[in-house]
Design a protein around this motif. Structure first.
Motif, PDB file in Angstrom:
ATOM      1  N   GLY A 175       0.760  -1.266   0.016  1.00  0.00           N
ATOM      2  CA  GLY A 175      -0.155  -0.280  -0.104  1.00  0.00           C
ATOM      3  C   GLY A 175       0.957   1.340  -0.012  1.00  0.00           C
ATOM      4  O   GLY A 175       0.590   2.381  -0.835  1.00  0.00           O
TER       5      GLY A 175
ATOM      6  N   GLN B  44       3.924   1.411  -1.140  1.00  0.00           N
ATOM      7  CA  GLN B  44       4.679   1.401  -2.412  1.00  0.00           C
ATOM      8  C   GLN B  44       3.705   2.267  -3.480  1.00  0.00           C
ATOM      9  O   GLN B  44       3.940   3.133  -4.502  1.00  0.00           O
ATOM     10  CB  GLN B  44       4.931  -0.058  -2.995  1.00  0.00           C
ATOM     11  CG  GLN B  44       5.877  -0.484  -2.117  1.00  0.00           C
ATOM     12  CD  GLN B  44       7.084  -0.534  -2.553  1.00  0.00           C
ATOM     13  OE1 GLN B  44       7.654   0.552  -2.947  1.00  0.00           O
ATOM     14  NE2 GLN B  44       7.774  -1.690  -2.400  1.00  0.00           N
ATOM     15  N   ILE B  45       2.323   1.912  -3.368  1.00  0.00           N
ATOM     16  CA  ILE B  45       1.494   2.738  -4.429  1.00  0.00           C
ATOM     17  C   ILE B  45       1.406   4.081  -4.269  1.00  0.00           C
ATOM     18  O   ILE B  45       0.962   4.773  -5.409  1.00  0.00           O
ATOM     19  CB  ILE B  45       0.291   1.893  -4.515  1.00  0.00           C
ATOM     20  CG1 ILE B  45      -0.483   2.216  -6.089  1.00  0.00           C
ATOM     21  CG2 ILE B  45      -0.899   2.384  -3.394  1.00  0.00           C
ATOM     22  CD1 ILE B  45      -0.301   0.953  -6.857  1.00  0.00           C
ATOM     23  N   ILE B  46       1.252   4.445  -3.079  1.00  0.00           N
ATOM     24  CA  ILE B  46       1.308   5.956  -2.823  1.00  0.00           C
ATOM     25  C   ILE B  46       2.599   6.394  -2.953  1.00  0.00           C
ATOM     26  O   ILE B  46       2.599   7.707  -3.856  1.00  0.00           O
ATOM     27  CB  ILE B  46       0.846   6.042  -1.211  1.00  0.00           C
ATOM     28  CG1 ILE B  46      -0.217   5.393  -0.736  1.00  0.00           C
ATOM     29  CG2 ILE B  46       0.716   7.815  -0.873  1.00  0.00           C
ATOM     30  CD1 ILE B  46      -0.478   5.386   0.763  1.00  0.00           C
TER      31      ILE B  46
ATOM     32  N   LEU C  45       4.438   5.856  -5.618  1.00  0.00           N
ATOM     33  CA  LEU C  45       4.364   5.797  -6.923  1.00  0.00           C
ATOM     34  C   LEU C  45       3.537   7.407  -7.287  1.00  0.00           C
ATOM     35  O   LEU C  45       4.195   8.164  -8.234  1.00  0.00           O
ATOM     36  CB  LEU C  45       3.767   4.978  -7.690  1.00  0.00           C
ATOM     37  CG  LEU C  45       4.480   3.663  -8.015  1.00  0.00           C
ATOM     38  CD1 LEU C  45       3.573   2.735  -8.565  1.00  0.00           C
ATOM     39  CD2 LEU C  45       5.667   3.568  -8.700  1.00  0.00           C
TER      40      LEU C  45
END
Lengths: 314, 314
Positions: B167, B169-171, B173
């Motif tokens: 979770g 990691q996606i933020i 990005l």
């Protein structure tokens, strides 16, 4: 066959409902990650692996709920493997199940993370399933059941990892543009496709504490046979299938110079292997049908499933 | 400090030895996959997460062996996250720990699969660890211990997944080329770095059956503080660090227009936060040192670890 198809659809619908409950849309900072996971997980599919687990459990007199967490985990692991397999660095597929693949619908980074997240969530769900079963068995002071349940998660991981599905994927990469011999090709198929189709039977055997029994052996052998048959059918469909029905292009293996059952044994040889394996699977179902303590109705369904997979057009 | 460093090295060496035993080189069809996993897993690293788990366990009077499978699983999860994070579609880093990153040393497809395999193997090893502990607790008819052990695997998965590391990691990005506010940035750090540094403490608390105790709370808060401090220090090092010591380029965050503690609070603000968090962590260690049933020696080590992470140059 139409009764079988209705029943199959019923199981698949149940799996879809449970997956939807397990992974509802979210509106938090990670929204896009949830969206990508849902896009791929809820985007159709035959649900062969979870259905096989539910039916196998029922064959041994367990209810669906007992194995549901593992059925859902299996489908998440299968979906993650498809997302990563479709990536540009891997098979570079733009379409999956007639829709854009995850990295084409979102982007590559999101697809990588969605795969990672599905794999991780699979183990969370499976781990909670094991915990619930273990608590019940502990309350009954049933040490054998506790020991059997504790084997589920490591087994699921093993069948998904370096000596299972991922191991098969790495050999598959090698098989593109490299001729591999029949032994390596056999290892590839048993690992890449076979392991995740066999493990539902193995989990049902553990949950029903049927390890070491004849009916446990018959079911596991059945699953191993249809797992291999499944891959052979895929190879045949890539040559003879209808792209519209498959939801993807055919002739991909030839374009990739890939070693397949068809290149190794010819189209007729592959078809013979496919029907031999299906017959073996059907035979095991007939024995299971007459085995005391096994549900005849579910043995019949497994038999029809083997035939359905043999005849499938997609 | 030199006694602390010797001890830290001793723990890290032990982890390295155990990882080597867990993942020896193989000469089978999947050789390249094992090679890639070993390349990244055994390629150095501070081993902060597993060391934290071993020391936390010892703090509560457990031996290292009790938590070793989870310590090794944690390092494998951390390593997989670095491999995927370095991929061209993600951070596109050519170097890691002063060596070529996995996809540069091998290729992208192999790196994706090596990450997948490490994550999967982590859960296999952790699942076997839970099974072994559960069997022992069952033999003693210790229901509370069984229940606590059954929480380990789902927790490890949760901290690694959509509401944890992935979770984050996606933020992360999104934080590249997008300004995110301090709330989202806070969520990012707590998830991406924080979760995997907090979970060793949480696992130790479960293994020692210290849930709901004051010492359990103090240790978990300590880990949460150093987890956040760790990320702040990373952001500062990216501005002020020495690339030769770091084994990677600096100034990457600025080049990526990334929102970091430094861009949000300035370099001085970030440094103040870092020392405040470290002080809170140190305070908790001082209380733990005087808590009956807690090892003073290990509380002292945790205190030095917080200071070491504050002062680290890499």
């Amino acid at each position: 066959m139409s009764e079988f198809l209705d029943k199959l659809q019923g199981y698949a619908d149940l799996i879809d409902e449970e997956l939807e409950k397990l992974l509802p849309p979210r509106d938090n900072y990670q929204k896009v990650l949830y969206d990508a996971m849902r896009y791929s997980l809820l985007g159709g599919g035959k649900r062969v692996r979870p259905v096989l687990l539910l039916v196998s459990a029922e064959l041994f007199g367990l209810d669906k709920e007992t194995v549901m967490p593992f059925a859902l985990a299996l489908e998440m692991i299968h979906t993650y493997s498809l997302i990563h397999d479709d990536l540009p660095a891997m098979d570079n597929d733009d379409y999956r199940r007639g829709r854009l693949s995850c990295h084409r619908r979102f982007d590559e980074a999101t697809a990588i993370l969605a795969g990672d997240a599905l794999l991780t969530y699979a183990f969370e769900v499976a781990g909670e399933g094991v915990a619930a079963l273990t608590a019940k068995a502990f309350a009954k002071w049933d040490g054998e059941a506790v020991a059997a349940y504790q084997k589920i998660l490591p087994l699921l991981a093993k069948r998904s990892g370096t000596e299972g599905m991922v191991g098969g994927q790495i050999i598959d990469l090698k098989a593109e543009n490299n001729t591999i011999d029949e032994y390596e090709h056999d290892a590839l198929c048993r690992m890449k496709t076979g392991c995740l189709i066999t493990v539902p039977a193995e989990i049902a055997v553990l949950c029903a504490q049927k390890s070491g029994t004849e009916e446990g052996r018959l079911l596991t052998e059945y699953a191993r046979a249809i797992g291999l048959a499944f891959q052979i059918k895929d190879d045949i469909l890539d040559v003879e299938g209808d792209p519209a029905l498959l939801g993807k292009n055919t002739g991909m293996d030839e374009a990739d110079n890939k070693t397949t059952f068809v290149t190794l044994y010819g189209i007729d040889g592959a078809k013979t292997m496919l029907s031999d394996l299906t017959m073996r699977a059907v035979d095991n179902c007939l024995i299971l049908k007459d085995t005391p303590g096994c549900s005849a109705e579910n043995a019949e369904f497994l038999k029809d499933l083997a035939r359905f997979l043999l005849e499938r057009k997609y």
